[in-house]
Design an enzyme around this catalytic site. Structure first.
Site, PDB file in Angstrom:
ATOM      1  N   HIS A   6     -13.813   2.733  -5.228  1.00 14.31           N
ATOM      2  CA  HIS A   6     -13.809   1.398  -4.602  1.00 14.31           C
ATOM      3  C   HIS A   6     -13.933   0.294  -5.630  1.00 14.31           C
ATOM      4  O   HIS A   6     -14.211  -0.853  -5.272  1.00 14.31           O
ATOM      5  CB  HIS A   6     -14.949   1.296  -3.578  1.00 14.31           C
ATOM      6  CG  HIS A   6     -14.735   2.148  -2.374  1.00 14.31           C
ATOM      7  ND1 HIS A   6     -15.750   2.446  -1.494  1.00 14.31           N
ATOM      8  CD2 HIS A   6     -13.629   2.773  -1.900  1.00 14.31           C
ATOM      9  CE1 HIS A   6     -15.262   3.215  -0.523  1.00 14.31           C
ATOM     10  NE2 HIS A   6     -13.998   3.438  -0.747  1.00 14.31           N
TER      11      HIS A   6
ATOM     12  N   GLU B  47     -30.923  11.352   6.500  1.00 13.96           N
ATOM     13  CA  GLU B  47     -30.785  11.960   7.832  1.00 13.96           C
ATOM     14  C   GLU B  47     -29.329  12.363   8.018  1.00 13.96           C
ATOM     15  O   GLU B  47     -28.461  11.887   7.273  1.00 13.96           O
ATOM     16  CB  GLU B  47     -31.159  10.932   8.905  1.00 13.96           C
ATOM     17  CG  GLU B  47     -30.184   9.765   8.975  1.00 13.96           C
ATOM     18  CD  GLU B  47     -30.853   8.410   9.100  1.00 13.96           C
ATOM     19  OE1 GLU B  47     -32.077   8.357   9.201  1.00 13.96           O
ATOM     20  OE2 GLU B  47     -30.109   7.414   9.062  1.00 13.96           O
TER      21      GLU B  47
END
Ligand code: BV8
Length: 234
Positions: free
Chosen positions: A107, A194
């Site tokens: 990017h 998570e």
């Protein structure tokens, strides 16, 4: 030899003090993505965009690589550039400052600017004048082609292990890499605070500064995982 492709996102730099992109309100550092991370936004208001990236670039002066960045350098040094390639979505330069050299910044890079017509790149650590429109941040905005995609996909098809570290899997095409690697026989691993909800064979959950060094130790101290013998499913 084990061939490892690692993808990192903003989460690997959080413990260095850089904030991730997607906050609870979905805005980007208080800005709408369309206003600061698209070519249209730059054309419409170059002052806002140069000011936004000047602020992000200035922040790099106050942060340093953390143990997760350093562990990936250890992995590269042990496996060599043929054995390990790092693909980062991050535009900070913490991987490079840690010593990673087998790396694709897909990017772009905040500490480079690019000539809008010639594509010439210049290293740039200071502010860009806010009225500047010939030199833009060397950053891939939404709607623009990512850097190095073809060689990345070729490496994914040959990987034994693919690990995604600190990424929410929101952005295309990086969010397709795990599926590509898996379809070609790689073991896929997610390292995050998570589960991102994407499909991985293994999940290592906790802060990157703890999980990434442990993951690198596991890779370096175990034999290459058994690859499926057939070619890619797709
Ligand atoms: C392209 C540079 C085609 C700018 C960035 C509709 C549906 C699907 C796709 C699209 C769609 N509409 C448009 C698209 C395509 C679009 C896209 O994906 N949009 C999304 C938003 C829907 N993609 C593009 O436009 C790409 N180009 O497709 O081109 C093309 C082809 C040919 C010719 C022309 C064009 C270009 C995308 C690149 C955009 N630029 N960055 C800038 O940075 O300012 S993307 C930006 O998001 C950053 O690079 C960032 O890295 C990246 C991904 O975000 P994450 O890194 O995952 O960060 P995030 O905050 O989301 O998550 C952090 C994670 O870390 C979390 O999971 C968190 O739990 C975890 N974490 C936090 N702390 C820790 C941690 N983990 C471990 N330890 C911790 N301590």
């Amino acid at each position: 030899m084990t061939r490892v492709v690692v993808l990192t996102g903003a989460g690997i730099s959080v413990e260095s003090g850089l904030s991730p992109f997607r906050g609870p309100d979905g805005l980007w550092e208080g800005h709408r993505i369309a206003d600061v991370a698209t070519p249209e936004g730059f054309a419409a208001n170059p002052v806002l965009v140069q000011r936004f990236y000047n602020g992000l670039r200035r922040r790099l002066n106050d942060v340093a690589p953390n143990p997760a960045h350093v562990a990936l350098v250890r992995l590269e040094q042990a496996l060599g550039p043929e054995g390990m390639h790092l693909v980062t979505q991050n535009i900070d330069d913490l991987h490079q400052r840690a010593g990673s050299t087998s790396i694709t910044a897909m990017h772009g890079e905040l500490r480079k600017i690019r000539h809008v017509r010639t594509g010439e790149l210049l290293p740039w650590t200071g502010d860009v004048p806010e009225s500047e429109t010939t030199w833009r941040p060397h950053v891939v905005w939404f709607g623009e082609r990512t850097i190095g995609l073809d060689p990345i996909i070729e490496m994914l098809t040959r990987a034994d292990v693919f690990a995604a570290i600190g990424t929410s899997g929101t952005v295309y095409p990086a969010n397709q890499f795990a599926a590509i690697a898996k379809s070609c026989g790689a073991v896929t691993v997610e390292i995050n605070l998570e589960p991102s909800g994407m499909d991985f064979d293994e999940g290592w959950f906790g802060p990157a500064t703890e999980q990434v060094p442990a993951f690198v130790d596991r890779i370096l101290h175990t034999a290459a995982p058994a690859r499926r013998l057939h070619d890619c499913d797709n």
